[in-house]
Design an enzyme around this catalytic site. Sequence first.
Site, short mmCIF file in Angstrom:
data_model
loop_
_atom_site.label_atom_id
_atom_site.label_comp_id
_atom_site.label_asym_id
_atom_site.label_seq_id
_atom_site.Cartn_x
_atom_site.Cartn_y
_atom_site.Cartn_z
N HIS A 147 0.83 -1.22 0.00
CA HIS A 147 0.00 0.00 0.00
C HIS A 147 0.86 1.26 0.00
O HIS A 147 0.52 2.26 -0.65
CB HIS A 147 -0.98 -0.01 1.17
CG HIS A 147 -1.80 -1.27 1.24
ND1 HIS A 147 -2.28 -1.79 2.41
CD2 HIS A 147 -2.19 -2.13 0.25
CE1 HIS A 147 -2.94 -2.91 2.15
NE2 HIS A 147 -2.88 -3.15 0.85
N HIS B 198 -9.54 -1.83 -4.26
CA HIS B 198 -8.35 -2.14 -3.45
C HIS B 198 -7.43 -3.12 -4.19
O HIS B 198 -6.20 -2.98 -4.12
CB HIS B 198 -8.71 -2.71 -2.07
CG HIS B 198 -7.49 -2.89 -1.25
ND1 HIS B 198 -6.89 -1.87 -0.54
CD2 HIS B 198 -6.67 -3.96 -1.13
CE1 HIS B 198 -5.77 -2.30 0.00
NE2 HIS B 198 -5.60 -3.58 -0.33
N ASP C 5 -3.44 -2.70 -4.88
CA ASP C 5 -2.41 -3.73 -4.63
C ASP C 5 -1.56 -3.96 -5.88
O ASP C 5 -0.33 -4.06 -5.79
CB ASP C 5 -3.06 -5.06 -4.24
CG ASP C 5 -3.53 -5.09 -2.79
OD1 ASP C 5 -3.15 -4.22 -2.00
OD2 ASP C 5 -4.30 -6.03 -2.46
N HIS D 288 -1.45 -11.12 -4.88
CA HIS D 288 -0.01 -10.77 -4.82
C HIS D 288 0.88 -11.79 -5.54
O HIS D 288 1.88 -11.40 -6.16
CB HIS D 288 0.43 -10.64 -3.37
CG HIS D 288 -0.23 -9.50 -2.65
ND1 HIS D 288 -0.12 -8.19 -3.07
CD2 HIS D 288 -1.01 -9.47 -1.55
CE1 HIS D 288 -0.81 -7.41 -2.25
NE2 HIS D 288 -1.36 -8.16 -1.32
C1 3BW Z 1 -7.20 -10.41 6.79
C2 3BW Z 1 -7.09 -10.48 5.42
C3 3BW Z 1 -5.95 -10.06 4.82
C4 3BW Z 1 -7.33 -9.52 9.59
C5 3BW Z 1 -7.65 -10.21 10.73
C6 3BW Z 1 -8.77 -9.84 11.46
C7 3BW Z 1 -9.54 -8.79 11.05
C8 3BW Z 1 -9.21 -8.07 9.91
C9 3BW Z 1 -8.11 -8.45 9.19
C10 3BW Z 1 -5.04 -8.76 2.51
C11 3BW Z 1 -4.82 -9.51 -1.25
C12 3BW Z 1 -6.82 -8.22 -0.86
C13 3BW Z 1 -6.65 -8.36 0.65
N1 3BW Z 1 -3.14 -7.21 0.49
C14 3BW Z 1 -5.03 -9.47 6.91
C15 3BW Z 1 -4.91 -9.56 5.53
C16 3BW Z 1 -6.16 -9.90 7.52
C17 3BW Z 1 -4.44 -7.19 0.77
C18 3BW Z 1 -4.57 -9.64 0.25
C19 3BW Z 1 -5.17 -8.49 1.05
O1 3BW Z 1 -4.97 -6.12 0.79
O2 3BW Z 1 -6.24 -9.35 -1.51
O3 3BW Z 1 -2.48 -6.09 0.26
O4 3BW Z 1 -6.20 -9.86 8.91
S1 3BW Z 1 -5.85 -10.25 3.08
CL1 3BW Z 1 -10.94 -8.31 11.98
ZN ZN Z 2 -3.86 -4.62 -0.11
#
Ligand code: 3BW
Ligand code: ZN
Length: 270
Positions: free
Chosen positions: A74, A226, A230, A253
Site C-alpha cells: 500500500h 483495493h 495492490d 499478490h
Molecule cells: C485479513 C485479510 C488479509 C485480519 C484479521 C482480522 C480482522 C481483519 C483483518 C489482505 C490480497 C486483498 C486483501 N493485500 C489481513 C490480511 C487480515 C491485501 C490480500 C489483502 O490487501 O487481496 O495487500 O487480517 S488479506 Cl478483523
Molecule cells: Zn492490499
Amino acid sequence: MQFQRTLKEEVTFEGVGIHSGEKTKLLLHPEAENHGIVFLKDGVRIPASVEHVVNTFHSTDLGRDGVVVKTVEHLMATLHLLGITNLTVELIGGSEIPIMDGSGYLFYRELKGKVLKQSEPVEVYQVEEEVSVRSGDAYIKALPCTCFQVTYEGEFKTYLGRQVYTFKGNVRDIILARTFCFDHEIEIIKRNGLGKGGSLENTLVIGERGAYNRGGFRYADEPVRHKVLDLVGDLYLLGKPVRGKFISYKGGHTLNYKLALELYKKAVPV
Ligand code: 3BW
Ligand code: ZN
C-alpha cells in the site's frame, strides 16, 4: 517529460502491522537522483525490487540477508501514484509497514504536499509486447500502452458476486479503498499466524449481510478498487513508474509478482 521526485523533508508515520501486530515507526528520508526506493531495517538496505520479494501470501514482503520488511504494497502504491522515485523508508521497532486505515489514503494525504521535483528525467518501464501470467482460472495480462490503466475483475463467492473496475489515473478513485476480507477467512488467516493487527479500524470485513464496519463501504466496489491499488503497488517493484494496460482476473499478490518478474526479465540483460 516526467522528472524524478523525492520529498522536500523527512516524514514519519507510526502504526501497527496488519499481520505482525507490531508497532512500527517509519522514517521516510529524501534521497538524491537515481537512488530509487530503498527499505532500511536493522542496518540492511533492501531495494524495492522484484529481486527481493520473499513472500506473496496475503501481503508482499521483501527480504535480504535475513532481514524482512512485510506488507510493502500500500505504501508502494502511494509512492507509485505520487511519482516518488527516490526515497529511503526506514523501519524502527517492527518489521512491517503500518497498515494505517487499510488504504493508501493516510500516506497520500501526508506526502502529497511534500513532493519535490528533481532535475533528472525519470526512466519509465514501458510494456513493449503482450505478456500474460496465469494460475488456474486466474490471470493477468499486460498490454502495450503509453497510458497507465489497470482493470480488476473479481468473482466473489458472497453476495458481492462479480465486480469489475478500471483505474484510468485519477488517484481519488482508488487511494481510499481499504484492504478487505470475508468474515469466514479470518479464522484461517489467524491460524496461519497472520492478521494479528487486523481489525475493523483497518480492514473492510464482509459477511453475508454486508460490511461489519460502521459506515459500510467507502465505494460500492471498494474490494476491486483495493485489488487495483495492490497491483499498482506490486508493479512498482519493477523499480520504475510503469506504462501499460493491465487486466487482472482474480489476481492476487502471487500472480502480481509473477507478472512483475516476467516483465522485469524482459528489461534486464541476463
Ligand atoms: C485479513 C485479510 C488479509 C485480519 C484479521 C482480522 C480482522 C481483519 C483483518 C489482505 C490480497 C486483498 C486483501 N493485500 C489481513 C490480511 C487480515 C491485501 C490480500 C489483502 O490487501 O487481496 O495487500 O487480517 S488479506 Cl478483523
Ligand atoms: Zn492490499
